[in-house]
Design a protein around this motif. Sequence first.
Motif, PDB file in Angstrom:
ATOM      1  N   LYS A   1       4.071  10.100  -6.029  1.00  0.00           N
ATOM      2  CA  LYS A   1       3.203  11.272  -5.962  1.00  0.00           C
ATOM      3  C   LYS A   1       2.636  11.627  -7.338  1.00  0.00           C
ATOM      4  O   LYS A   1       1.441  11.921  -7.469  1.00  0.00           O
ATOM      5  CB  LYS A   1       3.953  12.470  -5.376  1.00  0.00           C
ATOM      6  CG  LYS A   1       3.052  13.664  -5.162  1.00  0.00           C
ATOM      7  CD  LYS A   1       3.761  14.778  -4.427  1.00  0.00           C
ATOM      8  CE  LYS A   1       2.809  15.928  -4.168  1.00  0.00           C
ATOM      9  NZ  LYS A   1       3.506  17.038  -3.524  1.00  0.00           N
ATOM     10  N   ILE A   2       3.467  11.586  -8.359  1.00  0.00           N
ATOM     11  CA  ILE A   2       2.974  11.925  -9.697  1.00  0.00           C
ATOM     12  C   ILE A   2       1.908  10.914 -10.139  1.00  0.00           C
ATOM     13  O   ILE A   2       0.948  11.271 -10.813  1.00  0.00           O
ATOM     14  CB  ILE A   2       4.139  12.055 -10.708  1.00  0.00           C
ATOM     15  CG1 ILE A   2       3.719  12.931 -11.891  1.00  0.00           C
ATOM     16  CG2 ILE A   2       4.645  10.723 -11.178  1.00  0.00           C
ATOM     17  CD1 ILE A   2       4.876  13.329 -12.791  1.00  0.00           C
ATOM     18  N   GLN A   3       2.047   9.654  -9.718  1.00  0.00           N
ATOM     19  CA  GLN A   3       1.025   8.659 -10.043  1.00  0.00           C
ATOM     20  C   GLN A   3      -0.304   9.004  -9.370  1.00  0.00           C
ATOM     21  O   GLN A   3      -1.363   8.892  -9.989  1.00  0.00           O
ATOM     22  CB  GLN A   3       1.471   7.267  -9.604  1.00  0.00           C
ATOM     23  CG  GLN A   3       2.598   6.714 -10.442  1.00  0.00           C
ATOM     24  CD  GLN A   3       2.984   5.327 -10.019  1.00  0.00           C
ATOM     25  OE1 GLN A   3       2.153   4.424  -9.981  1.00  0.00           O
ATOM     26  NE2 GLN A   3       4.256   5.137  -9.703  1.00  0.00           N
ATOM     27  N   SER A   4      -0.250   9.437  -8.138  1.00  0.00           N
ATOM     28  CA  SER A   4      -1.495   9.796  -7.448  1.00  0.00           C
ATOM     29  C   SER A   4      -2.170  10.981  -8.139  1.00  0.00           C
ATOM     30  O   SER A   4      -3.393  11.033  -8.239  1.00  0.00           O
ATOM     31  CB  SER A   4      -1.226  10.112  -5.971  1.00  0.00           C
ATOM     32  OG  SER A   4      -0.522  11.330  -5.806  1.00  0.00           O
ATOM     33  N   GLN A   5      -1.388  11.910  -8.652  1.00  0.00           N
ATOM     34  CA  GLN A   5      -1.949  13.065  -9.356  1.00  0.00           C
ATOM     35  C   GLN A   5      -2.614  12.639 -10.666  1.00  0.00           C
ATOM     36  O   GLN A   5      -3.684  13.137 -11.016  1.00  0.00           O
ATOM     37  CB  GLN A   5      -0.842  14.098  -9.605  1.00  0.00           C
ATOM     38  CG  GLN A   5      -0.335  14.716  -8.321  1.00  0.00           C
ATOM     39  CD  GLN A   5       0.966  15.471  -8.511  1.00  0.00           C
ATOM     40  OE1 GLN A   5       1.887  15.004  -9.174  1.00  0.00           O
ATOM     41  NE2 GLN A   5       1.039  16.647  -7.906  1.00  0.00           N
ATOM     42  N   VAL A   6      -1.993  11.718 -11.370  1.00  0.00           N
ATOM     43  CA  VAL A   6      -2.555  11.206 -12.619  1.00  0.00           C
ATOM     44  C   VAL A   6      -3.876  10.480 -12.337  1.00  0.00           C
ATOM     45  O   VAL A   6      -4.861  10.656 -13.055  1.00  0.00           O
ATOM     46  CB  VAL A   6      -1.536  10.284 -13.336  1.00  0.00           C
ATOM     47  CG1 VAL A   6      -2.181   9.471 -14.436  1.00  0.00           C
ATOM     48  CG2 VAL A   6      -0.377  11.116 -13.886  1.00  0.00           C
ATOM     49  N   LEU A   7      -3.914   9.689 -11.272  1.00  0.00           N
ATOM     50  CA  LEU A   7      -5.144   8.976 -10.913  1.00  0.00           C
ATOM     51  C   LEU A   7      -6.264   9.942 -10.541  1.00  0.00           C
ATOM     52  O   LEU A   7      -7.417   9.742 -10.921  1.00  0.00           O
ATOM     53  CB  LEU A   7      -4.880   8.013  -9.754  1.00  0.00           C
ATOM     54  CG  LEU A   7      -4.013   6.806 -10.088  1.00  0.00           C
ATOM     55  CD1 LEU A   7      -3.705   6.020  -8.828  1.00  0.00           C
ATOM     56  CD2 LEU A   7      -4.675   5.920 -11.132  1.00  0.00           C
ATOM     57  N   ARG A   8      -5.931  10.999  -9.809  1.00  0.00           N
ATOM     58  CA  ARG A   8      -6.958  11.980  -9.417  1.00  0.00           C
ATOM     59  C   ARG A   8      -7.521  12.708 -10.635  1.00  0.00           C
ATOM     60  O   ARG A   8      -8.618  13.245 -10.580  1.00  0.00           O
ATOM     61  CB  ARG A   8      -6.386  12.969  -8.404  1.00  0.00           C
ATOM     62  CG  ARG A   8      -6.320  12.385  -7.005  1.00  0.00           C
ATOM     63  CD  ARG A   8      -6.058  13.456  -5.977  1.00  0.00           C
ATOM     64  NE  ARG A   8      -4.850  14.182  -6.292  1.00  0.00           N
ATOM     65  CZ  ARG A   8      -3.739  14.145  -5.578  1.00  0.00           C
ATOM     66  NH1 ARG A   8      -3.674  13.441  -4.495  1.00  0.00           N
ATOM     67  NH2 ARG A   8      -2.693  14.840  -5.947  1.00  0.00           N
ATOM     68  N   GLU A   9      -6.776  12.697 -11.727  1.00  0.00           N
ATOM     69  CA  GLU A   9      -7.257  13.308 -12.961  1.00  0.00           C
ATOM     70  C   GLU A   9      -8.230  12.365 -13.694  1.00  0.00           C
ATOM     71  O   GLU A   9      -8.780  12.713 -14.730  1.00  0.00           O
ATOM     72  CB  GLU A   9      -6.069  13.675 -13.857  1.00  0.00           C
ATOM     73  CG  GLU A   9      -6.440  14.600 -14.969  1.00  0.00           C
ATOM     74  CD  GLU A   9      -5.251  15.325 -15.564  1.00  0.00           C
ATOM     75  OE1 GLU A   9      -5.132  15.295 -16.789  1.00  0.00           O
ATOM     76  OE2 GLU A   9      -4.475  15.942 -14.807  1.00  0.00           O
ATOM     77  N   GLY A  10      -8.404  11.175 -13.145  1.00  0.00           N
ATOM     78  CA  GLY A  10      -9.332  10.221 -13.744  1.00  0.00           C
ATOM     79  C   GLY A  10      -8.691   9.302 -14.764  1.00  0.00           C
ATOM     80  O   GLY A  10      -9.394   8.581 -15.474  1.00  0.00           O
TER      81      GLY A  10
ATOM     82  N   ASP B   1       0.831  -1.206   0.000  1.00  0.00           N
ATOM     83  CA  ASP B   1       0.000   0.000   0.000  1.00  0.00           C
ATOM     84  C   ASP B   1       0.864   1.253   0.000  1.00  0.00           C
ATOM     85  O   ASP B   1       1.761   1.359   0.827  1.00  0.00           O
ATOM     86  CB  ASP B   1      -0.901  -0.027   1.242  1.00  0.00           C
ATOM     87  CG  ASP B   1      -2.196   0.720   1.048  1.00  0.00           C
ATOM     88  OD1 ASP B   1      -2.548   1.003  -0.106  1.00  0.00           O
ATOM     89  OD2 ASP B   1      -2.846   1.033   2.052  1.00  0.00           O
ATOM     90  N   PRO B   2       0.642   2.159  -0.906  1.00  0.00           N
ATOM     91  CA  PRO B   2      -0.360   2.153  -1.954  1.00  0.00           C
ATOM     92  C   PRO B   2       0.100   1.336  -3.158  1.00  0.00           C
ATOM     93  O   PRO B   2       1.243   1.440  -3.592  1.00  0.00           O
ATOM     94  CB  PRO B   2      -0.498   3.628  -2.326  1.00  0.00           C
ATOM     95  CG  PRO B   2       0.858   4.203  -2.074  1.00  0.00           C
ATOM     96  CD  PRO B   2       1.396   3.439  -0.894  1.00  0.00           C
ATOM     97  N   ILE B   3      -0.792   0.506  -3.676  1.00  0.00           N
ATOM     98  CA  ILE B   3      -0.501  -0.274  -4.872  1.00  0.00           C
ATOM     99  C   ILE B   3      -0.302   0.706  -6.020  1.00  0.00           C
ATOM    100  O   ILE B   3      -1.091   1.631  -6.213  1.00  0.00           O
ATOM    101  CB  ILE B   3      -1.643  -1.260  -5.146  1.00  0.00           C
ATOM    102  CG1 ILE B   3      -1.692  -2.300  -4.017  1.00  0.00           C
ATOM    103  CG2 ILE B   3      -1.479  -1.920  -6.511  1.00  0.00           C
ATOM    104  CD1 ILE B   3      -2.890  -3.195  -4.047  1.00  0.00           C
ATOM    105  N   ARG B   4       0.785   0.485  -6.786  1.00  0.00           N
ATOM    106  CA  ARG B   4       1.137   1.446  -7.825  1.00  0.00           C
ATOM    107  C   ARG B   4       2.126   0.824  -8.803  1.00  0.00           C
ATOM    108  O   ARG B   4       2.589  -0.293  -8.595  1.00  0.00           O
ATOM    109  CB  ARG B   4       1.747   2.695  -7.195  1.00  0.00           C
ATOM    110  CG  ARG B   4       3.027   2.411  -6.434  1.00  0.00           C
ATOM    111  CD  ARG B   4       3.383   3.510  -5.453  1.00  0.00           C
ATOM    112  NE  ARG B   4       4.640   3.294  -4.785  1.00  0.00           N
ATOM    113  CZ  ARG B   4       4.825   2.536  -3.720  1.00  0.00           C
ATOM    114  NH1 ARG B   4       3.821   1.866  -3.206  1.00  0.00           N
ATOM    115  NH2 ARG B   4       6.010   2.417  -3.162  1.00  0.00           N
ATOM    116  N   ALA B   5       2.456   1.564  -9.827  1.00  0.00           N
ATOM    117  CA  ALA B   5       3.501   1.159 -10.764  1.00  0.00           C
ATOM    118  C   ALA B   5       4.852   1.411 -10.120  1.00  0.00           C
ATOM    119  O   ALA B   5       5.030   2.381  -9.378  1.00  0.00           O
ATOM    120  CB  ALA B   5       3.379   1.968 -12.053  1.00  0.00           C
ATOM    121  N   ASP B   6       5.797   0.530 -10.386  1.00  0.00           N
ATOM    122  CA  ASP B   6       7.158   0.790  -9.943  1.00  0.00           C
ATOM    123  C   ASP B   6       7.755   1.777 -10.935  1.00  0.00           C
ATOM    124  O   ASP B   6       7.378   1.797 -12.104  1.00  0.00           O
ATOM    125  CB  ASP B   6       7.972  -0.500  -9.899  1.00  0.00           C
ATOM    126  CG  ASP B   6       9.104  -0.432  -8.891  1.00  0.00           C
ATOM    127  OD1 ASP B   6       9.732   0.638  -8.791  1.00  0.00           O
ATOM    128  OD2 ASP B   6       9.365  -1.437  -8.212  1.00  0.00           O
TER     129      ASP B   6
END
Length: 134
Positions: A68-77, A35-40
């Motif tokens: 962090k950049i991945q979380s921003q991309v996800l929040r963009e949908g 957690d958080p599951i994400r891309a390496d």
Amino acid sequence: MNSDIKVNDPNCFNRLLEIHPENGGISSFGAVLSDPIRADGFCMLIDRDLYDKYKLDEDFEWWWGVTKIQSQVLREGLKIRAVKNHEKYIHHYGGKSGDAFKNAKGMKTKRKDVVAWFDDKKESVEIIENADDA
């Protein structure tokens, strides 16, 4: 792509493009299942406009910046696709930097704070077992 990668298949980048989300986002060889599951981030493709928009946060010298950049991309949908078993295409030697990350900028960030970056968007991270299965 990190410098500690061995390319096992010269078509690896074409395959990464093939699995890349159609409407934009991130694709990666490598998945983090904690957690958080994400891309390496050792072999990750992000759309140029998204990178220009968010950039890597200079407050994080190691993996939290990529996280962090991945979380921003996800929040963009948008979506993230990460391949768990990628040895056919690349090998990541990993862990060869020793303990250098321990005192790096941003590494004292608490995991619960990082998890909060993802809000309820974790379901938008698609973990692909093998690159040929996508």
